[in-house]
Design a protein around this motif. Structure first.
Motif, PDB file in Angstrom:
ATOM      1  N   LEU A  75       0.834  -1.198   0.000  1.00 43.01           N
ATOM      2  CA  LEU A  75       0.000   0.000   0.000  1.00 43.01           C
ATOM      3  C   LEU A  75       0.873   1.256   0.000  1.00 43.01           C
ATOM      4  O   LEU A  75       0.629   2.199  -0.759  1.00 43.01           O
ATOM      5  N   HIS A  76       1.908   1.251   0.820  1.00 44.63           N
ATOM      6  CA  HIS A  76       2.829   2.392   0.873  1.00 44.63           C
ATOM      7  C   HIS A  76       3.484   2.614  -0.494  1.00 44.63           C
ATOM      8  O   HIS A  76       3.569   3.753  -0.972  1.00 44.63           O
ATOM      9  N   THR A  77       3.937   1.555  -1.116  1.00 40.92           N
ATOM     10  CA  THR A  77       4.555   1.667  -2.445  1.00 40.92           C
ATOM     11  C   THR A  77       3.578   2.265  -3.439  1.00 40.92           C
ATOM     12  O   THR A  77       3.923   3.180  -4.200  1.00 40.92           O
ATOM     13  N   TRP A  78       2.347   1.779  -3.447  1.00 41.51           N
ATOM     14  CA  TRP A  78       1.331   2.256  -4.385  1.00 41.51           C
ATOM     15  C   TRP A  78       1.006   3.735  -4.147  1.00 41.51           C
ATOM     16  O   TRP A  78       0.795   4.484  -5.102  1.00 41.51           O
ATOM     17  N   LEU A  79       0.990   4.144  -2.886  1.00 43.72           N
ATOM     18  CA  LEU A  79       0.662   5.534  -2.562  1.00 43.72           C
ATOM     19  C   LEU A  79       1.817   6.503  -2.798  1.00 43.72           C
ATOM     20  O   LEU A  79       1.590   7.701  -2.964  1.00 43.72           O
ATOM     21  N   THR A  80       3.033   6.013  -2.800  1.00 43.56           N
ATOM     22  CA  THR A  80       4.183   6.914  -2.931  1.00 43.56           C
ATOM     23  C   THR A  80       4.868   6.856  -4.288  1.00 43.56           C
ATOM     24  O   THR A  80       5.590   7.783  -4.644  1.00 43.56           O
ATOM     25  N   ASP A  81       4.673   5.802  -5.039  1.00 41.68           N
ATOM     26  CA  ASP A  81       5.283   5.667  -6.364  1.00 41.68           C
ATOM     27  C   ASP A  81       4.168   5.617  -7.402  1.00 41.68           C
ATOM     28  O   ASP A  81       3.479   4.602  -7.530  1.00 41.68           O
ATOM     29  N   PRO A  82       3.958   6.702  -8.159  1.00 40.94           N
ATOM     30  CA  PRO A  82       2.835   6.745  -9.093  1.00 40.94           C
ATOM     31  C   PRO A  82       2.894   5.688 -10.193  1.00 40.94           C
ATOM     32  O   PRO A  82       1.869   5.348 -10.773  1.00 40.94           O
ATOM     33  N   ALA A  83       4.080   5.133 -10.459  1.00 38.51           N
ATOM     34  CA  ALA A  83       4.197   4.105 -11.494  1.00 38.51           C
ATOM     35  C   ALA A  83       3.982   2.691 -10.944  1.00 38.51           C
ATOM     36  O   ALA A  83       3.898   1.732 -11.714  1.00 38.51           O
ATOM     37  N   ALA A  84       3.882   2.558  -9.632  1.00 36.93           N
ATOM     38  CA  ALA A  84       3.764   1.233  -9.002  1.00 36.93           C
ATOM     39  C   ALA A  84       2.342   0.685  -9.107  1.00 36.93           C
ATOM     40  O   ALA A  84       1.370   1.422  -8.994  1.00 36.93           O
ATOM     41  N   ALA A  85       2.272  -0.611  -9.307  1.00 39.55           N
ATOM     42  CA  ALA A  85       0.987  -1.316  -9.317  1.00 39.55           C
ATOM     43  C   ALA A  85       1.174  -2.676  -8.647  1.00 39.55           C
ATOM     44  O   ALA A  85       1.084  -3.718  -9.293  1.00 39.55           O
TER      45      ALA A  85
END
Length: 180
Positions: free
Chosen positions: A91-101
């Motif tokens: 969740l943190h990755t998705w919220l902080t990295d706009p390219a992450a999925a």
């Protein structure tokens, strides 16, 4: 000049519980509030394919065309899960990295690209679009040339009405006058 009115679909049970994705109908409160709105009917109406968006448009007196480009974001493996059921690191990755999925669905960057493509194709003098609040946020970010990280920083409440107009220098955001 192109005028675009954006209406966020009303509340659903899933939206109130912060569930990712799904295709819930409006809940009782969402239906009741939608029935009280008075939206002028100038120009054609379109809707996201979701039940909540179609039901919102119908309660506002419209028979919209369906536009798949306004579909809710694809949340992949997170669909149907609440925030507390998601791995906090993902969740943190998705919220902080706009390219992450991390869910295997759409990233914020992909969502912004979809919204930008849709917005560039709008040339009618007047159009009303009903979609999930997240899609409205992405369209607003696209209209204002904001980065994908802005999608999560814009708050769009269910049944919020926003207006955009296209001018030679780009899209202009019009916020409604308060009625209270």
């Amino acid at each position: 000049m192109t005028g675009l009115r954006l209406i966020a679909a009303g509340h659903t049970r899933a939206l109130r519980r912060a569930v990712f994705g799904g295709d819930d109908p409006l809940d009782d409160a969402g239906r009741n509030i939608a029935r009280t709105l008075r939206i002028p009917g100038n120009g054609p109406w379109i809707s996201a394919p979701s039940r909540a968006a179609r039901e919102t448009a119908a309660l506002l007196g419209a028979t919209p065309g369906i536009d798949p480009a306004l579909a809710d974001p694809r949340y992949g493996t997170w669909t149907g899960h609440t925030l507390d059921q998601i791995d906090p690191a993902d969740l943190h990755t998705w919220l902080t990295d706009p390219a992450a999925a991390p869910h295997g669905g759409e990233s914020h960057t992909q969502l912004l690209t979809r919204a930008t493509t849709w917005l560039r194709s709008q040339h009618q003098p007047a159009l009303t679009a009903v979609a999930h609040p997240t899609i409205i946020r992405a369209v607003l970010a696209a209209a204002l040339d904001l980065p994908a990280t802005a999608i999560r920083r814009l708050d769009v409440a269910p049944l919020a009405v926003t207006r955009l107009t296209r001018h030679p220098d780009g899209w202009h955001l019009h916020l409604p006058q308060s009625t209270s």
